[in-house]
Motif scaffolding. Structure first.
Motif, PDB file in Angstrom:
ATOM      1  N   GLU B 127       0.839  -1.197   0.000  1.00  0.00           N
ATOM      2  CA  GLU B 127       0.000   0.000   0.000  1.00  0.00           C
ATOM      3  C   GLU B 127       0.880   1.256   0.000  1.00  0.00           C
ATOM      4  OE1 GLU B 127      -3.651   1.771   2.660  1.00  0.00           O
ATOM      5  OE2 GLU B 127      -2.822  -0.194   3.164  1.00  0.00           O
ATOM      6  N   LYS B 128       0.504   2.231  -0.816  1.00  0.00           N
ATOM      7  CA  LYS B 128       1.228   3.509  -0.846  1.00  0.00           C
ATOM      8  C   LYS B 128       0.521   4.489   0.098  1.00  0.00           C
ATOM      9  CE  LYS B 128       4.038   2.874  -4.542  1.00  0.00           C
ATOM     10  NZ  LYS B 128       5.488   3.043  -4.523  1.00  0.00           N
ATOM     11  N   ALA B 129       1.254   5.513   0.501  1.00  0.00           N
ATOM     12  CA  ALA B 129       0.628   6.554   1.319  1.00  0.00           C
ATOM     13  C   ALA B 129      -0.490   7.216   0.507  1.00  0.00           C
ATOM     14  CB  ALA B 129       1.666   7.582   1.722  1.00  0.00           C
ATOM     15  N   ALA B 130      -1.536   7.653   1.219  1.00  0.00           N
ATOM     16  CA  ALA B 130      -2.695   8.221   0.523  1.00  0.00           C
ATOM     17  C   ALA B 130      -2.325   9.537  -0.141  1.00  0.00           C
ATOM     18  CB  ALA B 130      -3.818   8.436   1.516  1.00  0.00           C
ATOM     19  N   LYS B 131      -2.757   9.707  -1.366  1.00  0.00           N
ATOM     20  CA  LYS B 131      -2.505  10.938  -2.115  1.00  0.00           C
ATOM     21  C   LYS B 131      -3.373  12.050  -1.522  1.00  0.00           C
ATOM     22  CE  LYS B 131      -1.236  13.160  -6.013  1.00  0.00           C
ATOM     23  NZ  LYS B 131       0.152  13.564  -6.116  1.00  0.00           N
ATOM     24  N   HIS B 132      -2.734  13.120  -1.156  1.00  0.00           N
ATOM     25  CA  HIS B 132      -3.510  14.243  -0.618  1.00  0.00           C
ATOM     26  C   HIS B 132      -2.745  15.516  -0.925  1.00  0.00           C
ATOM     27  CE1 HIS B 132      -5.850  16.784   1.980  1.00  0.00           C
ATOM     28  NE2 HIS B 132      -4.742  17.181   2.564  1.00  0.00           N
ATOM     29  N   SER B 133      -3.201  16.241  -1.915  1.00  0.00           N
ATOM     30  CA  SER B 133      -2.505  17.440  -2.322  1.00  0.00           C
ATOM     31  C   SER B 133      -3.205  18.656  -1.731  1.00  0.00           C
ATOM     32  CB  SER B 133      -2.473  17.507  -3.843  1.00  0.00           C
ATOM     33  OG  SER B 133      -1.577  18.501  -4.239  1.00  0.00           O
ATOM     34  N   ASP B 134      -2.450  19.452  -0.999  1.00  0.00           N
ATOM     35  CA  ASP B 134      -3.015  20.621  -0.328  1.00  0.00           C
ATOM     36  C   ASP B 134      -2.538  21.889  -1.042  1.00  0.00           C
ATOM     37  OD1 ASP B 134      -3.745  22.682   1.338  1.00  0.00           O
ATOM     38  OD2 ASP B 134      -2.718  21.924   3.116  1.00  0.00           O
ATOM     39  N   VAL B 135      -3.461  22.536  -1.736  1.00  0.00           N
ATOM     40  CA  VAL B 135      -3.107  23.764  -2.462  1.00  0.00           C
ATOM     41  C   VAL B 135      -3.881  24.951  -1.884  1.00  0.00           C
ATOM     42  CG1 VAL B 135      -2.464  22.622  -4.610  1.00  0.00           C
ATOM     43  CG2 VAL B 135      -4.847  23.219  -4.233  1.00  0.00           C
ATOM     44  N   SER B 136      -4.134  24.881  -0.569  1.00  0.00           N
ATOM     45  CA  SER B 136      -5.045  25.862   0.040  1.00  0.00           C
ATOM     46  C   SER B 136      -4.407  27.220   0.294  1.00  0.00           C
ATOM     47  CB  SER B 136      -5.590  25.289   1.353  1.00  0.00           C
ATOM     48  OG  SER B 136      -4.528  25.093   2.266  1.00  0.00           O
ATOM     49  N   THR B 137      -3.082  27.330   0.202  1.00  0.00           N
ATOM     50  CA  THR B 137      -2.453  28.631   0.464  1.00  0.00           C
ATOM     51  C   THR B 137      -1.793  29.155  -0.822  1.00  0.00           C
ATOM     52  OG1 THR B 137      -0.343  27.633   1.093  1.00  0.00           O
ATOM     53  CG2 THR B 137      -1.932  27.970   2.856  1.00  0.00           C
ATOM     54  N   PHE B 181      -5.495  17.741  12.519  1.00  0.00           N
ATOM     55  CA  PHE B 181      -6.461  16.769  11.992  1.00  0.00           C
ATOM     56  C   PHE B 181      -6.454  16.720  10.454  1.00  0.00           C
ATOM     57  CE2 PHE B 181      -8.294  18.130  16.132  1.00  0.00           C
ATOM     58  CZ  PHE B 181      -8.097  16.939  16.814  1.00  0.00           C
ATOM     59  N   CYS B 182      -5.247  16.929   9.880  1.00  0.00           N
ATOM     60  CA  CYS B 182      -5.073  16.854   8.423  1.00  0.00           C
ATOM     61  C   CYS B 182      -5.944  17.864   7.671  1.00  0.00           C
ATOM     62  CB  CYS B 182      -5.337  15.442   7.894  1.00  0.00           C
ATOM     63  SG  CYS B 182      -4.356  14.207   8.717  1.00  0.00           S
ATOM     64  N   SER B 183      -6.241  18.982   8.306  1.00  0.00           N
ATOM     65  CA  SER B 183      -7.007  20.032   7.631  1.00  0.00           C
ATOM     66  C   SER B 183      -6.095  20.718   6.606  1.00  0.00           C
ATOM     67  CB  SER B 183      -7.508  21.044   8.667  1.00  0.00           C
ATOM     68  OG  SER B 183      -6.409  21.600   9.353  1.00  0.00           O
ATOM     69  N   PRO B 184      -6.680  21.511   5.699  1.00  0.00           N
ATOM     70  CA  PRO B 184      -5.820  22.265   4.780  1.00  0.00           C
ATOM     71  C   PRO B 184      -4.943  23.258   5.551  1.00  0.00           C
ATOM     72  CG  PRO B 184      -8.123  22.357   4.097  1.00  0.00           C
ATOM     73  CD  PRO B 184      -8.103  21.733   5.456  1.00  0.00           C
ATOM     74  N   LEU B 185      -3.783  23.560   4.999  1.00  0.00           N
ATOM     75  CA  LEU B 185      -2.836  24.465   5.664  1.00  0.00           C
ATOM     76  C   LEU B 185      -3.468  25.837   5.953  1.00  0.00           C
ATOM     77  CD1 LEU B 185       0.088  24.659   6.672  1.00  0.00           C
ATOM     78  CD2 LEU B 185       0.763  25.406   4.389  1.00  0.00           C
ATOM     79  N   SER B 186      -4.395  26.239   5.090  1.00  0.00           N
ATOM     80  CA  SER B 186      -5.018  27.557   5.274  1.00  0.00           C
ATOM     81  C   SER B 186      -5.880  27.617   6.543  1.00  0.00           C
ATOM     82  CB  SER B 186      -5.884  27.902   4.060  1.00  0.00           C
ATOM     83  OG  SER B 186      -6.878  26.912   3.907  1.00  0.00           O
ATOM     84  N   GLU B 187      -6.199  26.464   7.121  1.00  0.00           N
ATOM     85  CA  GLU B 187      -7.064  26.431   8.309  1.00  0.00           C
ATOM     86  C   GLU B 187      -6.298  26.673   9.607  1.00  0.00           C
ATOM     87  OE1 GLU B 187     -10.653  25.354   8.320  1.00  0.00           O
ATOM     88  OE2 GLU B 187     -10.273  26.129   6.296  1.00  0.00           O
ATOM     89  N   VAL B 188      -4.964  26.620   9.529  1.00  0.00           N
ATOM     90  CA  VAL B 188      -4.178  26.892  10.726  1.00  0.00           C
ATOM     91  C   VAL B 188      -3.260  28.088  10.442  1.00  0.00           C
ATOM     92  CG1 VAL B 188      -4.175  24.482  11.508  1.00  0.00           C
ATOM     93  CG2 VAL B 188      -2.295  25.310  10.095  1.00  0.00           C
TER      94      VAL B 188
END
Lengths: 177, 592
Positions: B127-137, B181-188
């Protein structure tokens, strides 16, 4: 979060319903006690969960701010330990031990029976807000395996067939109140 | 001292040293993907395994303290096999997309796999790590599928910057390094400094790539596309082309930019000089209000405002000191504002037909350019910000042989700058530049420091202080006669915090404080070529001082084009036009 929250958690001793304001007042007392103490985050979170019955975002951000930690760091600790919950829990929190001893003596079957009986999955709460179901990793009672904890009550040598009976005791107790 | 043997060599180290550090002393480089010098070891990557006599399994050398008489072997079959296995396991989870990854040519994991002779990429296929691209900022892109959980970013964000935007979330295979909690970077709260992107060994955190927006503008016949380059670029861009750190490439960079098709190649240094005039006058005005008018509400000490990561930090962490921060825009934003007004006028263009591109060592500059208050010309004053790394890639895309390019000269009227502007790129530089001008303005005498350098505020020490007694003054500033002007300099936000707390508690008093968000200043910015450590920082700083010393023009107020822009356009420092175009305001932001 609701204005009134039922206080039912095992680590709390208030025994009644508290306003949100009162809950935050109690939390602040805890925070004052741990102010500047290294390693204070986990006990504070435990007590906060005792007061609020779970750890809502608002509470975690409040703790982060008061303890001069980032919300991400606090969230990291909360999401690491299965003891902590960020969702409202039922009045009775059922923790099924899946530590080694309990697992080999049938912990998994007990969990399946509970899921079936309550019709919820791990991490969920029944619609009547009476029961929540979670997994534990050893309660230190391996000699009594398999074990489940319902709030502070330890149920020893549980069998899947006894699940209905155990839950009924809590349901009946509730009706009497 | 403790004695140990590493591969039959005797080594002496201080108690508390780790095996990895001991090996370094005798020229043995133990591979690691997580170790950061000067910080407690994370022990996260497990690549630095070595064999210790008496211990059956290999141990992590970054976090195993040396004991007296220890016998260590770093190059045995067991060690090589174990390291290879660890890297194979890392690769098995890592969704590398190596062919298209931005880190294709400088990925530390890929390099390590090559160095260790990893040949089997499939042995642990799973299993590969889950793909999760954060482009929130606006500045940073995070891709958790590429993350190897080394936690370097957690260390720089939490320890060096004192921000803590990202932390390990969850546990086990599914744990992710990210915001709460793995929120988008823009949330913190994230100051967008990009130190995480600069330290990441793989392509898990990078800047938001905007190269194509620049190509599109360059190919748009309706646009006049101008470019500005920050001082720190010229000391680092060469590293994108395998030149050693600290190689000055001002001339080649200018030629490259012209060859890329920019209509005019200008310098952020020009507006760095402008910043000194405005900020210097602002400081003197504040001092006058405090000392002559006895105005108790005047905010002193005054803090510099050039570093957008610092501004973001202050807005979230110290909103109570916002009135202490100079109202001057950063040189990047001053440039955008004058390019789309003063320069647009000169070439008879409307502001919206001029397209301003910035080359910055910084990711937070992308955030700064997107601020709604940075629109003095009617639209965004700066259209696109590229990092040094993006410019390097753009030059490669254009097929330019950077090293063989001839030296070029910047264009007029926004291209001429003093040496004082060059040192804006390093810690202590803005302070030195300001003092060169303010001292001469106040005393009417030449700045007395040898080679014009204020050595107490130079160098990589985290917090630096200096003071100068004003002995004589010109009549206008006579109230400063005998005053001991105290200044302080900090770089890295955790150090900034130390200074602010000292001021707030009354432990120290200063008149003027320079803060740069990144360690070493802009030369160590989050958009600079990787990998930046203290030796690289020192080389880049030395290059900027060399650039400064090589110029005839060393002081901002002597820049003839600065004198000209006041005469032709701005009228006077802190005047009406300046306030409209060159100054800004700050706002409190929630700290999460």
């Amino acid at each position: 979060m609701t204005e009134q929250s039922k206080c039912s958690n095992s680590t709390c001793c208030c025994g009644g319903e508290l306003s949100e304001q009162e809950m935050f007042r109690r939390l602040d007392k805890v925070l004052d006690e741990y102010h500047g103490k290294p390693g204070g985050l986990i006990p504070v979170l435990q007590m906060a969960q005792g007061i609020f019955s779970y750890l809502p975002e608002k509470v975690l951000k409040h703790i982060a701010g008061k303890m001069e930690k980032s919300y991400s760091e606090v969230a990291g600790v909360v999401s690491f330990y299965s003891f902590f919950s960020t969702h409202p829990r039922g009045k009775y929190l059922i923790r099924v031990c899946l530590g080694t001893a309990c697992y080999v003596r049938g912990g998994k079957e007990i969990l399946d029976a509970l899921k079936k009986e309550l019709n919820i999955d791990v991490g969920e709460t029944t619609p009547d807000r009476l029961f929540s179901l979670e997994i534990g990793r050893c309660f230190g009672s391996c000699g009594l395996a398999p074990v489940i904890l319902i709030n502070d009550d330890v149920h020893r040598r549980v069998k899947p067939s006894k699940i209905g009976e155990i839950l009924t005791r809590y349901r009946v107790g509730e009706e009497k109140q | 001292m403790l004695k140990l043997t590493i591969n039959n060599n005797e080594v002496e180290v201080a108690p508390g040293s780790m095996i990895l550090e001991a090996a370094e002393k005798i020229g043995i480089k133990i591979p690691t993907l997580c170790y950061l010098k000067g910080f407690p070891p994370a022990g996260a990557c497990r690549v630095c395994l070595v064999e210790v006599e008496g211990i059956p399994d290999p141990v992590a050398s970054c976090s195993t303290p040396v004991t007296n008489g220890m016998t260590v072997r770093t190059n045995t079959k067991m060690v090589r096999d174990a390291r290879r296995t660890v890297v194979e396991l890392l690769l098995s989870e890592h969704e590398g997309e190596c062919q298209t990854c931005e880190r294709g040519d400088d990925c530390e994991l890929r390099q390590l796999a090559l160095d260790l002779g990893v040949k089997d990429n499939e042995r642990y296929a799973g299993e590969k790590a889950a793909k999760h691209s954060d482009v929130s900022t606006p500045a940073l892109v995070r891709d958790s599928a590429k993350c190897i959980s080394c936690r370097r970013c957690v260390t720089v964000c939490g320890e060096i910057q004192g921000v803590g935007s990202i932390s390990p979330q969850g546990r086990g295979f599914k744990s992710i390094i990210g915001p709460a909690f793995c929120s988008p970077l823009s949330e913190v709260t994230c100051v967008q400094c990009g130190q995480c992107a600069a330290i990441c060994p793989v392509g898990a955190i990078t800047e938001c790539d905007q190269i194509d927006e620049v190509w599109a503008a360059l190919e748009d016949p309706k646009k006049t596309v101008v470019v500005q380059t920050a001082p720190a670029i010229r000391a680092a861009l060469g590293e994108c082309f395998e030149m050693p750190p600290g190689t000055l490439v001002t001339g080649k960079m200018t030629t490259a930019l012209r060859m890329l098709g920019f209509d005019a190649v200008f310098d952020t240094n020009f507006t760095a000089d402008l910043t000194i005039i405005e900020e210097g006058n602002e400081l003197l005005t504040r001092l006058k209000k405090a000392l002559v008018d006895k105005d108790e509400n005047v905010a002193l000490p005054m803090f510099t405002s050039c570093s957008p990561g610092w501004i973001n930090y202050a807005e979230s962490f110290y909103p109570q000191i916002l009135d202490h921060i100079s109202s001057c825009k950063s040189p990047q934003q001053m440039f955008g504002a004058v390019a789309k007004t003063y320069y647009a006028d000169k070439i008879d263009k409307k502001p919206e037909d001029v397209f301003v591109v910035s080359i910055m060592p910084c990711t937070a500059k992308k955030f700064e350019a997107a601020r709604p208050e940075m629109q003095s010309s009617g639209g965004p004053d700066v259209d696109v910000v590229l990092t040094t790394r993006e410019l390097g890639r753009m030059i490669k895309q254009a097929g330019l042989d950077f090293e063989s390019l001839p030296d070029g000269e910047m264009d007029s009227p926004l291209g001429l700058s003093s040496g004082a502007a060059d040192i804006f790129g390093n810690t202590g530089g803005v302070m030195e530049a300001a003092l060169r001008t303010v001292y001469e303005l106040v005393t009417g005498k030449p700045f007395p420091f040898p080679q014009l350098h204020v050595t107490p505020v130079a160098g990589l020490q985290g917090v630096k202080e200096a003071s100068v007694v004003v002995e004589e003054t010109v009549p206008e500033w006579s109230f400063l006669k005998g005053v001991e002007v105290k200044v302080a300099v900090a770089h890295g936000l955790a150090n900034a915090r130390k200074i602010i707390e000292k001021v707030r508690s009354g432990e120290a008093t200063y008149h003027f404080i320079e803060i740069m968000c990144c360690p070493g200043g802009c030369i160590g910015g989050g958009g600079q070529p990787r990998f930046t450590d203290d030796s690289v920082r020192q080389a880049r700083i030395a290059a900027l001082y060399k650039e400064d010393e090589g110029k005839q023009l060393r002081k901002s107020h002597e820049n003839p084009d600065i004198i000209k822009i006041y005469k032709e356009f701005l009228e006077k420092p802190l005047g009406h036009k300046s306030h409209e175009l060159l100054h800004t305001h700050y706002q409190e932001r929630e700290r999460v």
